[in-house]
Design an enzyme around this catalytic site. Structure first.
Site, short mmCIF file in Angstrom:
data_model
loop_
_atom_site.label_atom_id
_atom_site.label_comp_id
_atom_site.label_asym_id
_atom_site.label_seq_id
_atom_site.Cartn_x
_atom_site.Cartn_y
_atom_site.Cartn_z
N LYS A 236 0.84 -1.20 0.00
CA LYS A 236 0.00 0.00 0.00
C LYS A 236 0.88 1.24 0.00
O LYS A 236 1.87 1.33 0.73
CB LYS A 236 -0.92 -0.02 1.23
CG LYS A 236 -1.95 1.11 1.26
CD LYS A 236 -2.88 0.93 2.45
CE LYS A 236 -3.95 2.01 2.51
NZ LYS A 236 -4.89 1.80 3.65
N SER B 147 -10.03 -0.86 6.97
CA SER B 147 -9.51 -0.53 5.64
C SER B 147 -8.74 -1.64 4.96
O SER B 147 -8.35 -1.50 3.81
CB SER B 147 -8.62 0.72 5.73
OG SER B 147 -9.38 1.85 6.04
N SER C 14 -9.88 1.65 2.49
CA SER C 14 -8.93 2.44 1.73
C SER C 14 -7.82 1.62 1.07
O SER C 14 -7.14 2.12 0.17
CB SER C 14 -8.29 3.50 2.63
OG SER C 14 -7.46 2.91 3.62
#
Length: 465
Positions: free
Chosen positions: A82, A181, A157
């Site tokens: 990420k 997330s 996210s």
């Protein structure tokens, strides 16, 4: 469909074949790069792809194997990271124009551990700006789309991480989970995603965020165990890091779960705004647990809404404090939606945060007492009440955290929680169910997930792209 068979293999299968010399790490990486080149223009899963360095890492692994060296437990596995997690020498943007050209000088602790285990970092995955707010087409990188239905957005996210893993652009990915997330995109991408016990995986090298955990997103339970085992470990410079010994998750993942008591907070689940597909998938998930010999125990669970609100209050305050100065000096570099979300924290006092933290401590003690008094190995809930990102991101519901009504309470409590594949909604988007267990007993969740994984074919299902 994915065009090359090696990309269909799970992480554990890829690692085994590389270690046995039945496939070269270079060939494996090239296959993944080909898939990224084919799919990323459609899906926006990756912000940055590190093709040259990934191939160099792969060549080093192949050479080490040919020379008889012992390879690491993740040797040859391609991992997407990420883009909020720092990677040495590789651009890390947080999907914000504020950090568009930032190249970290050091890896975050988790990335360093993955590299030491032999993992190949293939690129940086997409996210909402700073992992906060809602996605916007005006972000540095537009939002990812679901490989299961490219007309629908991915859930975030850690949306790029979920999309990249399920689309076979990487063997696995890592995301962050401050309120769901990582578990939410795991559920929406037919994946396993575990939020570890607080402190098990160090956040050293990242911005301070007390309740957010670095989490693997994988296609099988065994892959999840291998990833978590490599990522976990004590970091003396991290005051939140847990000093205990990390179990051998992968070695001990097989267990006879017959007779294990699983709690079902029926009243709370029924009170949530669950869509019909979510209810259907959850009931099917419970039936499979019963077929595995688990005893389902219905019980009353209180305090979830209060814990969810407390968690988001703390997250709001921390986010604003981190960005307060740069908001003043670089206002125009922030996305409009991100500015609104960050400014919510400006109206919170220190007393608000202290009270929220006290709610979190009370809920942590209460939930552990529930597990102990009822002799529960875990509790089962849906992962999200919603079956599509569009519903979960409606401004009113997203700002109140309704999409995270099952996930967020266990961030502020610190308990481990894993999302598992459970079915598909009417739009063709996967739906997840979730298990949450006792502090520092992540192994039990992995054992439950592994037993469940053996009874279904979720990993064999491939997005129609």
């Amino acid at each position: 469909m994915v065009s090359t068979s090696s990309s269909l293999l799970s992480l554990s299968e890829q690692v085994r074949l590389v270690q046995e010399g039945k496939i070269s790490a270079v060939a494996l990486v090239q296959t993944q790069l080909d898939e990224i080149n084919r799919l990323n223009p459609k899906l926006n899963s990756f912000i940055t792809v590190d093709a040259d360095d990934a191939l160099e890492q792969a060549r080093a692994i192949d050479e080490a194997r040919e020379n008889g060296a012992r390879l690491g437990p993740l040797a040859g596995a391609t991992i997407g990271v990420k883009d909020s997690i720092p990677t040495k020498g590789l651009r890390t943007t947080d999907n914000s124009r504020l950090l568009e050209n930032w190249i970290p000088q050091e890896d975050a602790s988790t990335v360093k551990r993955l590299r030491e285990a032999g993992a190949i970092i293939i690129g940086k995955t997409n996210l909402n700006e700073f992992g906060w707010s809602r996605p916007s087409e005006t972000d540095l990188m537009p939002p990812p789309w679901s490989p299961w239905n490219p007309d629908r957005m991915s859930v975030g996210s850690s949306s790029g991480s979920g999309a990249a893993t399920t689309a076979r652009m990487a063997a696995a990915t890592i995301g962050t989970d401050g309120g769901g997330s990582a578990r939410l995109p795991a559920g929406a991408h037919n994946l396993y995603g575990i939020k570890p016990t607080h402190g098990l995986v160090s956040r050293l090298g990242m911005d301070h965020n007390g309740h957010s955990e670095i989490s693997p997103l994988c296609r099988t339970a065994l892959d999840t165990a291998l990833m978590l085992e490599a990522m976990a470990g004590y970091e003396p410079k991290d005051d939140m890091s847990w000093p205990g010994k990390v179990p051998a998750y992968a070695t001990n993942i097989k267990a006879d779960i017959s007779g294990w008591r699983i709690g079902v907070p029926r009243t709370f689940v029924d009170s949530a705004p669950n869509e019909p597909e979510v209810v259907q998938a959850f009931e099917s998930f419970l039936r499979k647990l019963e077929l595995l010999g688990c005893e389902l125990v219905e019980f009353e669970l209180h305090g979830m809404a209060e814990a969810r609100s407390a968690n988001f209050l703390v997250l709001n305050s921390e986010a604003y404090q981190r960005h307060q100065k740069s908001l003043q000096s670089h206002w125009n570099l922030y996305g409009a939606i991100t500015r609104v979300y960050l400014l919510q924290g400006a109206f919170l006092s220190a007393n608000d945060v202290l009270n929220a933290s006290e709610v979190g401590r009370a809920f942590r003690n209460y939930f552990s007492e529930i597990l102990s008094s009822l002799d529960l190995k875990a509790i089962a809930t849906p992962t999200s009440p919603f079956a599509t990102a569009e519903r979960s991101r409606r401004p009113g519901e997203h700002s109140r955290g309704i999409n995270a009504c099952y996930t967020s309470p266990f961030n502020i409590s610190g308990h481990p929680s894993i999302s598992l594949p459970a079915g598909f909604g009417d739009a063709g988007i996967p739906v997840g169910s979730m298990l949450t267990g006792e502090l520092h007993d992540d192994l039990t969740l992995l054992q439950l997930a592994f037993a469940y994984d053996q009874t279904n074919n979720w990993n064999s299902l491939v997005p129609p792209i």
